[in-house]
Design a protein around this motif. Sequence first.
Motif, PDB file in Angstrom:
ATOM      1  N   SER A   1      28.634 -96.265  63.356  1.00 42.25           N
ATOM      2  CA  SER A   1      29.463 -95.476  62.444  1.00 42.25           C
ATOM      3  C   SER A   1      29.182 -95.932  61.016  1.00 42.25           C
ATOM      4  CB  SER A   1      30.944 -95.700  62.801  1.00 42.25           C
ATOM      5  OG  SER A   1      31.773 -94.949  61.936  1.00 42.25           O
ATOM      6  N   ASN A   2      29.145 -94.993  60.085  1.00 45.00           N
ATOM      7  CA  ASN A   2      28.943 -95.279  58.660  1.00 45.00           C
ATOM      8  C   ASN A   2      27.592 -95.921  58.348  1.00 45.00           C
ATOM      9  OD1 ASN A   2      31.555 -94.370  57.644  1.00 45.00           O
ATOM     10  ND2 ASN A   2      32.401 -96.084  58.799  1.00 45.00           N
ATOM     11  N   PHE A   3      26.586 -95.660  59.165  1.00 47.04           N
ATOM     12  CA  PHE A   3      25.242 -96.164  58.885  1.00 47.04           C
ATOM     13  C   PHE A   3      24.483 -95.141  58.035  1.00 47.04           C
ATOM     14  CE2 PHE A   3      26.229 -99.377  61.736  1.00 47.04           C
ATOM     15  CZ  PHE A   3      25.161-100.182  62.116  1.00 47.04           C
ATOM     16  N   ASN A   4      23.703 -95.629  57.063  1.00 43.30           N
ATOM     17  CA  ASN A   4      22.840 -94.713  56.308  1.00 43.30           C
ATOM     18  C   ASN A   4      21.477 -94.631  57.002  1.00 43.30           C
ATOM     19  OD1 ASN A   4      21.243 -96.931  55.409  1.00 43.30           O
ATOM     20  ND2 ASN A   4      22.581 -97.234  53.632  1.00 43.30           N
ATOM     21  N   ARG A   5      20.592 -93.809  56.446  1.00 42.53           N
ATOM     22  CA  ARG A   5      19.293 -93.587  57.101  1.00 42.53           C
ATOM     23  C   ARG A   5      18.498 -94.888  57.248  1.00 42.53           C
ATOM     24  NH1 ARG A   5      14.390 -93.802  56.052  1.00 42.53           N
ATOM     25  NH2 ARG A   5      14.811 -94.227  53.867  1.00 42.53           N
ATOM     26  N   ARG A   6      18.476 -95.680  56.183  1.00 38.23           N
ATOM     27  CA  ARG A   6      17.707 -96.933  56.183  1.00 38.23           C
ATOM     28  C   ARG A   6      18.223 -97.886  57.263  1.00 38.23           C
ATOM     29  NH1 ARG A   6      19.032-101.352  53.506  1.00 38.23           N
ATOM     30  NH2 ARG A   6      20.616-100.198  52.341  1.00 38.23           N
ATOM     31  N   GLN A   7      19.549 -97.941  57.417  1.00 39.09           N
ATOM     32  CA  GLN A   7      20.135 -98.835  58.412  1.00 39.09           C
ATOM     33  C   GLN A   7      19.866 -98.349  59.840  1.00 39.09           C
ATOM     34  OE1 GLN A   7      23.956 -98.527  56.590  1.00 39.09           O
ATOM     35  NE2 GLN A   7      23.823-100.538  55.611  1.00 39.09           N
ATOM     36  N   LEU A   8      19.863 -97.022  60.016  1.00 41.77           N
ATOM     37  CA  LEU A   8      19.512 -96.465  61.327  1.00 41.77           C
ATOM     38  C   LEU A   8      18.058 -96.792  61.653  1.00 41.77           C
ATOM     39  CD1 LEU A   8      21.120 -92.891  61.287  1.00 41.77           C
ATOM     40  CD2 LEU A   8      21.718 -94.756  62.834  1.00 41.77           C
ATOM     41  N   GLU A   9      17.204 -96.657  60.640  1.00 39.94           N
ATOM     42  CA  GLU A   9      15.772 -96.915  60.818  1.00 39.94           C
ATOM     43  C   GLU A   9      15.531 -98.370  61.242  1.00 39.94           C
ATOM     44  OE1 GLU A   9      12.705 -94.329  58.563  1.00 39.94           O
ATOM     45  OE2 GLU A   9      13.311 -95.993  57.269  1.00 39.94           O
ATOM     46  N   MET A  10      16.287 -99.286  60.619  1.00 41.04           N
ATOM     47  CA  MET A  10      16.146-100.707  60.968  1.00 41.04           C
ATOM     48  C   MET A  10      16.480-100.939  62.444  1.00 41.04           C
ATOM     49  SD  MET A  10      17.714-102.531  57.567  1.00 41.04           S
ATOM     50  CE  MET A  10      18.293-103.992  58.421  1.00 41.04           C
ATOM     51  N   ILE A  11      17.519-100.247  62.922  1.00 38.03           N
ATOM     52  CA  ILE A  11      17.886-100.383  64.344  1.00 38.03           C
ATOM     53  C   ILE A  11      16.800 -99.778  65.229  1.00 38.03           C
ATOM     54  CG2 ILE A  11      19.437 -99.459  66.121  1.00 38.03           C
ATOM     55  CD1 ILE A  11      21.754-100.054  64.444  1.00 38.03           C
ATOM     56  N   LEU A  12      16.359 -98.567  64.871  1.00 37.27           N
ATOM     57  CA  LEU A  12      15.389 -97.869  65.716  1.00 37.27           C
ATOM     58  C   LEU A  12      14.055 -98.618  65.781  1.00 37.27           C
ATOM     59  CD1 LEU A  12      16.106 -94.172  64.644  1.00 37.27           C
ATOM     60  CD2 LEU A  12      16.849 -95.316  66.723  1.00 37.27           C
ATOM     61  N   ASN A  13      13.718 -99.360  64.716  1.00 37.09           N
ATOM     62  CA  ASN A  13      12.448-100.100  64.685  1.00 37.09           C
ATOM     63  C   ASN A  13      12.580-101.542  65.172  1.00 37.09           C
ATOM     64  OD1 ASN A  13      11.206 -97.862  63.630  1.00 37.09           O
ATOM     65  ND2 ASN A  13      11.527 -98.454  61.509  1.00 37.09           N
ATOM     66  N   LYS A  14      13.768-101.894  65.631  1.00 36.04           N
ATOM     67  CA  LYS A  14      14.016-103.280  66.073  1.00 36.04           C
ATOM     68  C   LYS A  14      13.190-103.597  67.321  1.00 36.04           C
ATOM     69  CE  LYS A  14      18.221-106.004  66.017  1.00 36.04           C
ATOM     70  NZ  LYS A  14      18.550-106.376  64.725  1.00 36.04           N
ATOM     71  N   PRO A  15      12.428-104.697  67.284  1.00 36.02           N
ATOM     72  CA  PRO A  15      11.665-105.054  68.489  1.00 36.02           C
ATOM     73  C   PRO A  15      12.643-105.339  69.642  1.00 36.02           C
ATOM     74  CG  PRO A  15      11.057-106.441  66.586  1.00 36.02           C
ATOM     75  CD  PRO A  15      12.271-105.676  66.193  1.00 36.02           C
ATOM     76  N   GLY A  16      12.302-104.846  70.806  1.00 36.63           N
ATOM     77  CA  GLY A  16      13.139-105.125  71.982  1.00 36.63           C
ATOM     78  C   GLY A  16      14.412-104.301  72.050  1.00 36.63           C
ATOM     79  N   LEU A  17      14.483-103.207  71.276  1.00 38.36           N
ATOM     80  CA  LEU A  17      15.678-102.349  71.334  1.00 38.36           C
ATOM     81  C   LEU A  17      15.792-101.762  72.739  1.00 38.36           C
ATOM     82  CD1 LEU A  17      17.955-100.885  69.607  1.00 38.36           C
ATOM     83  CD2 LEU A  17      16.360 -98.969  69.483  1.00 38.36           C
ATOM     84  N   LYS A  18      16.940-101.975  73.364  1.00 31.16           N
ATOM     85  CA  LYS A  18      17.104-101.516  74.751  1.00 31.16           C
ATOM     86  C   LYS A  18      17.677-100.101  74.794  1.00 31.16           C
ATOM     87  CE  LYS A  18      18.555-103.345  79.191  1.00 31.16           C
ATOM     88  NZ  LYS A  18      19.290-104.402  79.890  1.00 31.16           N
ATOM     89  N   TYR A  19      18.718 -99.869  73.998  1.00 31.18           N
ATOM     90  CA  TYR A  19      19.337 -98.530  73.953  1.00 31.18           C
ATOM     91  C   TYR A  19      19.465 -98.125  72.494  1.00 31.18           C
ATOM     92  CZ  TYR A  19      21.058-100.231  78.486  1.00 31.18           C
ATOM     93  OH  TYR A  19      21.159-100.775  79.743  1.00 31.18           O
ATOM     94  N   LYS A  20      18.897 -96.988  72.146  1.00 32.61           N
ATOM     95  CA  LYS A  20      19.138 -96.579  70.759  1.00 32.61           C
ATOM     96  C   LYS A  20      20.541 -95.977  70.670  1.00 32.61           C
ATOM     97  CE  LYS A  20      16.671 -92.114  70.577  1.00 32.61           C
ATOM     98  NZ  LYS A  20      15.618 -91.427  69.815  1.00 32.61           N
ATOM     99  N   PRO A  21      21.155 -96.055  69.479  1.00 35.10           N
ATOM    100  CA  PRO A  21      22.513 -95.512  69.371  1.00 35.10           C
ATOM    101  C   PRO A  21      22.523 -94.026  69.726  1.00 35.10           C
ATOM    102  CG  PRO A  21      21.653 -96.178  67.204  1.00 35.10           C
ATOM    103  CD  PRO A  21      20.653 -96.600  68.216  1.00 35.10           C
ATOM    104  N   VAL A  22      23.571 -93.591  70.438  1.00 34.60           N
ATOM    105  CA  VAL A  22      23.636 -92.176  70.830  1.00 34.60           C
ATOM    106  C   VAL A  22      24.167 -91.313  69.684  1.00 34.60           C
ATOM    107  CG1 VAL A  22      23.943 -92.685  73.291  1.00 34.60           C
ATOM    108  CG2 VAL A  22      25.969 -92.367  71.836  1.00 34.60           C
ATOM    109  N   CYS A  23      24.913 -91.964  68.741  1.00 31.92           N
ATOM    110  CA  CYS A  23      25.496 -91.160  67.670  1.00 31.92           C
ATOM    111  C   CYS A  23      25.717 -92.016  66.426  1.00 31.92           C
ATOM    112  CB  CYS A  23      26.824 -90.541  68.116  1.00 31.92           C
ATOM    113  SG  CYS A  23      28.121 -91.769  68.315  1.00 31.92           S
ATOM    114  N   ASN A  24      25.937 -91.340  65.310  1.00 32.49           N
ATOM    115  CA  ASN A  24      26.333 -91.991  64.066  1.00 32.49           C
ATOM    116  C   ASN A  24      27.550 -91.228  63.563  1.00 32.49           C
ATOM    117  OD1 ASN A  24      26.373 -93.549  61.726  1.00 32.49           O
ATOM    118  ND2 ASN A  24      24.743 -92.400  60.710  1.00 32.49           N
ATOM    119  N   GLN A  25      28.709 -91.899  63.545  1.00 34.08           N
ATOM    120  CA  GLN A  25      29.935 -91.235  63.098  1.00 34.08           C
ATOM    121  C   GLN A  25      30.119 -91.499  61.597  1.00 34.08           C
ATOM    122  OE1 GLN A  25      34.652 -91.846  63.677  1.00 34.08           O
ATOM    123  NE2 GLN A  25      33.586 -91.577  65.635  1.00 34.08           N
ATOM    124  N   VAL A  26      30.119 -90.426  60.817  1.00 33.19           N
ATOM    125  CA  VAL A  26      30.199 -90.572  59.352  1.00 33.19           C
ATOM    126  C   VAL A  26      31.160 -89.534  58.773  1.00 33.19           C
ATOM    127  CG1 VAL A  26      27.836 -91.476  59.091  1.00 33.19           C
ATOM    128  CG2 VAL A  26      28.211 -88.997  59.010  1.00 33.19           C
TER     129      VAL A  26
END
Length: 297
Positions: free
Chosen positions: A140-165
């Motif tokens: 929730s309340n993540f901007n594009r850059r912060q979402l990108e950091m999560i999506l590019n994280k090595p070993g990410l098991k589940y990407k977030p299903v949603c961003n509540q803003v």
Amino acid sequence: MNSKIQKIELNDGHSIPVLGFGTYATEEHLKKKSMESTKIAIDVGFCHIDCSHLYQNEEEIGQAILSKIEDGTVKREDIFYTSKLWSTSHRPELVRPSLENSLRKLNLDYVDLYLIHFPVSLKAMEKCKDAGLAKSIGVSNFNRRQLEMILNKPGLKYKPVCNQVECHLYLNQSKLLAYCKMNDIVLVAYGALGTQRYKYCINEDTPVLLDDPVLCAMAKKYKRTPALIALRYQLDRGIVALAKSFNEERIRENMQVFDFQLASDDMKILDGLDRNLRYFPADMFKAHPNFPFFDEY
């Protein structure tokens, strides 16, 4: 259960009802009201209930849900319940206890969606999903850059299903929406009806969204209320919208959002109302290194 409520599929195979009932209550006396209004919401067909540890009323919301399960109105699996991890519990060892504490208050075995309320740890959230305490996890309340950091994280098991803003006609989040769609992340809109929820954040010069002349003219054209047009606008963009009200008549009225659609020309007119106006600027977090609202989107 209400068959009118449409759902959007999430990237982990679960699905989320496109219209949610918001339960945020600022003052003590509103907690009882939030319990009553949640019961009414379930009675009229809402099956997506959005709450949070921060709102301090999960006990009351849990009682409302349980009473509706006990009287046979719904089954637990009919209800899509969202809770959120508050910023004081981001240390990995605090995440699961925080969720378990919410579940205890709610008297539920699991939540359908667990969100990081403000940007900052995902690994411990993934463990909550693995343990079956949360069916889906998001942010929730993540901007594009912060979402990108999560999506590019090595070993990410589940990407977030949603961003509540925060998202409404005056802050339509079109760039963030495009980015989320590209990455199969659902955008969930809070504050979809504008100022109503944030009276303590704004001054009297702040424009009231539901009084907007263009929106009101559109409401006349469709013979609907401005609130219904504002909600339908979000659904027609593929956004999940949260609507909060303590008023029984309005709770019932919000369910009428499924009875009509907006023409594409009218959608374009409504797109034109965007003025990048944030009703909830979250100034209390401005000093935090991960404050999300300095970026363009």
